[in-house]
Design a protein around this motif. Structure first.
Motif, PDB file in Angstrom:
ATOM      1  N   LEU A 147      25.200   7.058 -52.527  1.00  0.00           N
ATOM      2  CA  LEU A 147      25.975   8.269 -52.808  1.00  0.00           C
ATOM      3  C   LEU A 147      25.824   8.700 -54.260  1.00  0.00           C
ATOM      4  O   LEU A 147      25.686   9.889 -54.564  1.00  0.00           O
ATOM      5  N   LEU A 148      25.843   7.738 -55.157  1.00  0.00           N
ATOM      6  CA  LEU A 148      25.698   8.065 -56.571  1.00  0.00           C
ATOM      7  C   LEU A 148      24.302   8.603 -56.878  1.00  0.00           C
ATOM      8  O   LEU A 148      24.142   9.517 -57.696  1.00  0.00           O
ATOM      9  N   SER A 151      24.159  12.172 -55.675  1.00  0.00           N
ATOM     10  CA  SER A 151      24.918  13.013 -56.612  1.00  0.00           C
ATOM     11  C   SER A 151      24.115  13.260 -57.882  1.00  0.00           C
ATOM     12  O   SER A 151      24.051  14.386 -58.397  1.00  0.00           O
ATOM     13  N   ILE A 155      22.652  16.877 -59.370  1.00  0.00           N
ATOM     14  CA  ILE A 155      22.938  17.334 -60.737  1.00  0.00           C
ATOM     15  C   ILE A 155      21.639  17.606 -61.494  1.00  0.00           C
ATOM     16  O   ILE A 155      21.514  18.604 -62.218  1.00  0.00           O
ATOM     17  N   VAL A 213      28.202  19.408 -50.898  1.00  0.00           N
ATOM     18  CA  VAL A 213      29.041  18.738 -51.896  1.00  0.00           C
ATOM     19  C   VAL A 213      30.386  18.325 -51.295  1.00  0.00           C
ATOM     20  O   VAL A 213      30.942  17.293 -51.676  1.00  0.00           O
ATOM     21  N   LEU A 216      29.710  15.143 -49.543  1.00  0.00           N
ATOM     22  CA  LEU A 216      29.411  14.118 -50.544  1.00  0.00           C
ATOM     23  C   LEU A 216      30.682  13.639 -51.247  1.00  0.00           C
ATOM     24  O   LEU A 216      30.903  12.432 -51.404  1.00  0.00           O
ATOM     25  N   THR A 217      31.532  14.571 -51.660  1.00  0.00           N
ATOM     26  CA  THR A 217      32.773  14.183 -52.348  1.00  0.00           C
ATOM     27  C   THR A 217      33.728  13.452 -51.410  1.00  0.00           C
ATOM     28  O   THR A 217      34.452  12.548 -51.835  1.00  0.00           O
ATOM     29  N   ILE A 220      32.434   9.899 -51.198  1.00  0.00           N
ATOM     30  CA  ILE A 220      32.710   9.185 -52.449  1.00  0.00           C
ATOM     31  C   ILE A 220      34.182   8.796 -52.519  1.00  0.00           C
ATOM     32  O   ILE A 220      34.531   7.670 -52.892  1.00  0.00           O
TER      33      ILE A 220
END
Length: 292
Positions: A147-148, A151, A155, A213, A216-217, A220
């Motif tokens: 996941l990181l 992300s 970015i 997103v 994804l959030t 997380i």
């Protein structure tokens, strides 16, 4: 024995259950009476007519010859002066077609041990049951790392899109990715701009960004930060708040591009209005006679 028998009025019924059932219509507890052939229990009701204390020691059922006992049950049933009480005996295992009269035995005085009431109203209080608490893994798993990485990659794409001159070769090799980033950045720059028009590419790329997103959030929040399953999704909620206004603005400009008022977004409240709204948002731009 004959004396105490004459002091008591006895009534006998065939019933389906040894306990009264709650009647929702009358909001009272009642016996479920039945025919003899369908009965599961035999019910006795004893009414003491005198001031004497009477205790019933046995109840039973005789065969059709009224001499042979089909079944007997020992009881310790106390009937107080001028009182009323009941008892039952299971007869579901008997051939009731050959049954005869019932028989009871009683004595004067109180029982040696107080008898338990035949029916006890069920408690409405829920029984507490211990539930073993769930365990949550606090270890940093490979899924968290994945996941990181996603992300970080997202970015990096947006950072590169803002500096195309420095990353020209990457822009040429991945035109769709950088086109996606450009249109998303454009929507954020027009954060609260409800005038003007937006192309299909600009709107749908931004909408795709919010979906990606949001998922994804959420992941997380669940996998890293949220230990309590009933807790708040902090990052996901924060992202929804900051994208709410630009999403409305982008939708308004997209509707202007098809010669529709931005207020038409409100038909999504009716649920069924989502269908024509999606059609308009995906339609080709109206260039002729477009008042916007």
């Amino acid at each position: 024995m004959a004396g105490c028998q004459s002091d008591v009025d006895k009534t006998i019924h065939w019933v389906k259950s040894s306990q009264q059932k709650y009647d929702h219509y009358t909001k009272t507890y009642k016996w479920q009476y039945s025919k003899k052939k369908d009965a599961r229990y035999l019910l006795w009701t004893f009414k003491n007519k005198t001031k004497n204390q009477i205790t019933f020691t046995r109840v039973g059922l005789l065969a059709s010859d009224n001499t042979t006992s089909m079944k007997e049950r020992k009881v310790n049933l106390y009937v107080k002066p001028f009182g009323v009480t009941t008892t039952t005996m299971y007869v579901g295992d008997l051939n009731l077609d050959v049954s005869g009269n019932t028989v009871t035995y009683c004595i004067y005085g109180q029982p040696k041990k107080s008898s338990q009431p035949l029916y006890k109203k069920p408690s409405t209080q829920k029984k507490y049951t211990y539930k073993k608490p769930k365990k949550y893994d606090d270890n940093f798993t490979l899924f968290n790392l994945f996941l990181l990485l996603i992300s970080g990659l997202l970015i990096a794409v947006f950072v590169a899109a803002t500096k195309k001159n420095e990353y020209k070769r990457y822009v040429k090799n991945f035109p769709v990715i950088f086109d996606f980033a450009d249109n998303t950045i454009a929507c954020f720059k027009k954060y609260s701009t409800f005038q003007g028009k937006a192309s299909r590419k600009e709107y749908w790329y931004f909408y795709l960004f919010t979906i990606i997103v949001s998922v994804l959030t959420y992941l997380i929040d669940v996998s890293i930060f949220r230990k309590n399953p009933d807790g708040i999704l902090f990052i996901n909620t924060f992202f929804a708040m900051i994208t709410f206004l630009p999403t409305l603005a982008a939708g308004c400009r997209r509707l202007h591009d098809v010669n529709k008022s931005g207020w038409w977004q409100l038909i999504s409240i009716t649920v069924i209005g989502i269908i024509p709204l999606i059609i308009w948002l995906a339609s080709k731009p109206v260039k002729e006679k477009n008042k916007y």
